[in-house]
Scaffold this active site. Sequence first.
Site, PDB file in Angstrom:
ATOM      1  N   SER A 102       7.059  26.786  64.296  1.00  0.00           N
ATOM      2  CA  SER A 102       6.557  27.872  63.456  1.00  0.00           C
ATOM      3  C   SER A 102       6.495  29.182  64.224  1.00  0.00           C
ATOM      4  CB  SER A 102       5.148  27.532  62.955  1.00  0.00           C
ATOM      5  OG  SER A 102       4.562  28.628  62.288  1.00  0.00           O
ATOM      6  N   TYR A 114      -3.457  25.813  63.904  1.00  0.00           N
ATOM      7  CA  TYR A 114      -2.128  25.405  63.442  1.00  0.00           C
ATOM      8  C   TYR A 114      -1.059  25.879  64.419  1.00  0.00           C
ATOM      9  CZ  TYR A 114       2.271  25.770  60.889  1.00  0.00           C
ATOM     10  OH  TYR A 114       3.600  25.705  60.538  1.00  0.00           O
ATOM     11  N   LYS A 159       1.139  24.723  46.587  1.00  0.00           N
ATOM     12  CA  LYS A 159       0.596  25.104  47.888  1.00  0.00           C
ATOM     13  C   LYS A 159      -0.717  25.881  47.846  1.00  0.00           C
ATOM     14  CE  LYS A 159       2.926  25.982  51.461  1.00  0.00           C
ATOM     15  NZ  LYS A 159       3.770  26.564  52.523  1.00  0.00           N
TER      16      LYS A 159
END
Length: 376
Positions: A124, A151, A190
């Site tokens: 990411s 994250y 989402k």
Amino acid sequence: MDQNSTIIVTGAAGFIGSYMVGYLNRKGYNNIIIVDKFSVNEKRSNYNDKKITDFVERDKLFEWLDHERGKVAHPPIGFVFHLGARTDTTEFDYSIHEKWNVEYSKKVWTYCAEKNVPLIYASSAATYGSGELGYKDDHDLIDQLKPLNPYGVSKNEFDKWALRQAQDKQPPFWAGLKFFNVYGPNEYHKGRMASVIFHSYNQVKETGKVKLFKSHKPQYKNGEQLRDFIHVDDVAAIMLWMMEVVSRESSIVNRESEIGISSNVSFRRRPRAASNFSGGARVAEGAARLMSGIYNVGTGKARTFKDLVTAIFTSLNLKPDIEFIDTPEDIREKYQYFTEADMSKLRSAGYDKKFFTLEEGIGSYVKDFLFAHKYY
């Protein structure tokens, strides 16, 4: 790649994973094992029309691999796309990210290394943090990166772990893809984590206007925060290209072996010149530049949120109406004001396809999918 080979896609009920399954189907790959947590009803429409071979619950994957894959009737696994992850950037319990983004990924990696299966996994752009070191996918910088949330930390920890693995503990080819701001079909489920395009479109339909975060930094005007937005179709195209380059390279090497030519081709180092391969020079040249490692996946062109919202209004034949609101305090200090992928490594590896412009991508997403609530 042999279209009878089995492809595993984890996270296949989610946004990028389900799109990738559909993309593979459209390219003739139907022998696909999809892996996810299938109890989430909101995700069902993402995969219920896909051509697949089997469903595997994510917490049963390794048990399934141990038992089911031992049966003679199953074709060999040809490739793994590990796209499943805990992606909620507002989840601050690191142990959850560590479980799914680090430890689970290590198990996937180890399986691929032991069974000689090529692997692409999702990293990411959140690993870059505030971008103080830039956005270059240089392996030497990865240990220095400072992600802004758990994250991002978890994704960077796995990248660091992957780079530390000895060559005999690696898959035959592997790529960690640092996804930037991905948008497109199949993100209806989402919620808060859906793209700004998805939320902005719904705001326009409901209220006629869009709310954007104010800038809390003097160097950026309201709405002029910049991100690298990439359409999910471009993401899928890059992954398919990598898979097919690896397959072609392996085919070339196998043909050399069959006719007694010595070959030392490895995706872990730069292969020899294309002219030394038997077979098509054009294919070999593309393969010869692709090496295992970390790659950025963006467009290389940052655009403002104001540009993004204007494109949505334009696609709906409406005049832009934007209201600026304070950035929520729980994410204000961790908010990225600028991201832009350095795409030179992927381009040098031989990928030359043109990316969607923001206007092209949003136009397609809004008109072909969001307007009719369609899935890919």
